[in-house]
Design a protein around this motif. Structure first.
Motif, PDB file in Angstrom:
ATOM      1  N   UNK A  45      18.874  85.799  60.686  1.00 15.59           N
ATOM      2  CA  UNK A  45      19.357  87.056  60.112  1.00 15.59           C
ATOM      3  C   UNK A  45      18.496  88.229  60.575  1.00 15.59           C
ATOM      4  N   UNK A  46      17.199  88.028  60.674  1.00 11.85           N
ATOM      5  CA  UNK A  46      16.312  89.079  61.198  1.00 11.85           C
ATOM      6  C   UNK A  46      16.675  89.427  62.642  1.00 11.85           C
ATOM      7  N   UNK A  47      17.034  88.417  63.452  1.00 12.27           N
ATOM      8  CA  UNK A  47      17.461  88.672  64.832  1.00 12.27           C
ATOM      9  C   UNK A  47      18.697  89.569  64.865  1.00 12.27           C
ATOM     10  N   UNK A  48      19.658  89.273  64.006  1.00 11.75           N
ATOM     11  CA  UNK A  48      20.882  90.079  63.948  1.00 11.75           C
ATOM     12  C   UNK A  48      20.562  91.479  63.441  1.00 11.75           C
ATOM     13  N   UNK A  49      19.790  91.578  62.379  1.00 12.57           N
ATOM     14  CA  UNK A  49      19.431  92.873  61.781  1.00 12.57           C
ATOM     15  C   UNK A  49      18.735  93.786  62.795  1.00 12.57           C
ATOM     16  N   UNK A  65      26.220  82.719  65.575  1.00  4.23           N
ATOM     17  CA  UNK A  65      26.977  81.485  65.426  1.00  4.23           C
ATOM     18  C   UNK A  65      26.434  80.624  64.290  1.00  4.23           C
ATOM     19  N   UNK A  66      25.132  80.471  64.227  1.00  3.80           N
ATOM     20  CA  UNK A  66      24.518  79.656  63.170  1.00  3.80           C
ATOM     21  C   UNK A  66      24.752  80.266  61.791  1.00  3.80           C
ATOM     22  N   UNK A  67      24.561  81.582  61.683  1.00  8.55           N
ATOM     23  CA  UNK A  67      24.767  82.247  60.402  1.00  8.55           C
ATOM     24  C   UNK A  67      26.225  82.182  59.961  1.00  8.55           C
ATOM     25  N   UNK A  68      27.133  82.320  60.904  1.00  6.76           N
ATOM     26  CA  UNK A  68      28.555  82.223  60.586  1.00  6.76           C
ATOM     27  C   UNK A  68      28.904  80.816  60.105  1.00  6.76           C
ATOM     28  N   UNK A  69      28.335  79.799  60.734  1.00  5.22           N
ATOM     29  CA  UNK A  69      28.640  78.405  60.399  1.00  5.22           C
ATOM     30  C   UNK A  69      28.294  78.057  58.956  1.00  5.22           C
ATOM     31  N   UNK A  70      27.274  78.681  58.398  1.00  7.47           N
ATOM     32  CA  UNK A  70      26.873  78.364  57.020  1.00  7.47           C
ATOM     33  C   UNK A  70      27.373  79.405  56.016  1.00  7.47           C
ATOM     34  N   UNK A  71      28.171  80.369  56.476  1.00  9.55           N
ATOM     35  CA  UNK A  71      28.743  81.363  55.575  1.00  9.55           C
ATOM     36  C   UNK A  71      27.829  82.528  55.243  1.00  9.55           C
ATOM     37  N   UNK A  72      26.661  82.607  55.889  1.00  9.61           N
ATOM     38  CA  UNK A  72      25.706  83.670  55.565  1.00  9.61           C
ATOM     39  C   UNK A  72      26.184  85.048  56.016  1.00  9.61           C
ATOM     40  N   UNK A  73      26.914  85.121  57.120  1.00 15.54           N
ATOM     41  CA  UNK A  73      27.394  86.430  57.583  1.00 15.54           C
ATOM     42  C   UNK A  73      28.426  86.990  56.620  1.00 15.54           C
ATOM     43  N   UNK A  97      15.207  72.031  52.332  1.00 18.04           N
ATOM     44  CA  UNK A  97      15.894  73.255  52.043  1.00 18.04           C
ATOM     45  C   UNK A  97      15.035  74.482  52.379  1.00 18.04           C
ATOM     46  N   UNK A  98      13.751  74.481  52.054  1.00 20.75           N
ATOM     47  CA  UNK A  98      12.937  75.655  52.411  1.00 20.75           C
ATOM     48  C   UNK A  98      12.901  75.917  53.920  1.00 20.75           C
ATOM     49  N   UNK A  99      12.866  74.834  54.695  1.00 19.63           N
ATOM     50  CA  UNK A  99      12.842  74.996  56.160  1.00 19.63           C
ATOM     51  C   UNK A  99      14.141  75.640  56.637  1.00 19.63           C
ATOM     52  N   UNK A 100      15.274  75.183  56.111  1.00 20.89           N
ATOM     53  CA  UNK A 100      16.571  75.751  56.483  1.00 20.89           C
ATOM     54  C   UNK A 100      16.641  77.228  56.099  1.00 20.89           C
ATOM     55  N   UNK A 101      16.171  77.576  54.908  1.00 20.71           N
ATOM     56  CA  UNK A 101      16.160  78.977  54.481  1.00 20.71           C
ATOM     57  C   UNK A 101      15.321  79.825  55.431  1.00 20.71           C
ATOM     58  N   UNK A 124      14.643  79.209  58.612  1.00 20.62           N
ATOM     59  CA  UNK A 124      15.333  79.323  59.900  1.00 20.62           C
ATOM     60  C   UNK A 124      16.478  80.331  59.820  1.00 20.62           C
ATOM     61  N   UNK A 125      17.236  80.300  58.722  1.00 26.34           N
ATOM     62  CA  UNK A 125      18.340  81.247  58.563  1.00 26.34           C
ATOM     63  C   UNK A 125      17.835  82.670  58.400  1.00 26.34           C
ATOM     64  N   UNK A 126      16.713  82.838  57.716  1.00 25.86           N
ATOM     65  CA  UNK A 126      16.113  84.176  57.570  1.00 25.86           C
ATOM     66  C   UNK A 126      15.709  84.730  58.938  1.00 25.86           C
ATOM     67  N   UNK A 127      15.153  83.866  59.794  1.00 28.63           N
ATOM     68  CA  UNK A 127      14.789  84.280  61.150  1.00 28.63           C
ATOM     69  C   UNK A 127      16.030  84.694  61.936  1.00 28.63           C
TER      70      UNK A 127
END
Length: 90
Positions: A12-16, A56-64, A1-5, A7-10
């Motif tokens: 989100x930083x790309x989008x931001x 795409x990845x962020x959308x797939x997990x509901x983060x967006x 789970x920490x690894x996934x978090x 990767x998702x933070x990275x």
């Protein structure tokens, strides 16, 4: 789970970083009270940009959605309701 978090933070930083920053891979603009971030390619096929992958990845997990983003498909269905992009209360 920490690894996934991480990767998702990275992702989100790309989008931001893409907001307000010139890139040949994306653009931001305002329309009808909404701020848009657009990316993509010239044709259907392989992944058009790294930013597209992040979105795409962020959308797939509901983060967006959790961050307040509303996905818009410019090639949406023909029966899409007119005014779907109107801001709430318009």
């Amino acid at each position: 789970m920490p690894r996934l978090k991480g990767e998702l933070r990275t992702e989100l930083d790309n989008v931001r970083r893409s907001f307000g920053q010139y890139s040949r891979h994306s653009t931001t603009f305002e329309f009808r009270g909404f701020r848009f971030l657009a990316t993509g390619g010239e044709s259907v096929g392989s992944v058009p940009t790294d930013l597209y992958d992040s979105i795409s990845r962020l959308h797939a997990v509901g983060a967006l959605g959790a961050a307040g983003f509303v996905p818009v498909d410019v090639d949406g269905p023909d029966d899409e309701a007119p005014g779907a992009l109107d801001p709430p209360g318009a």
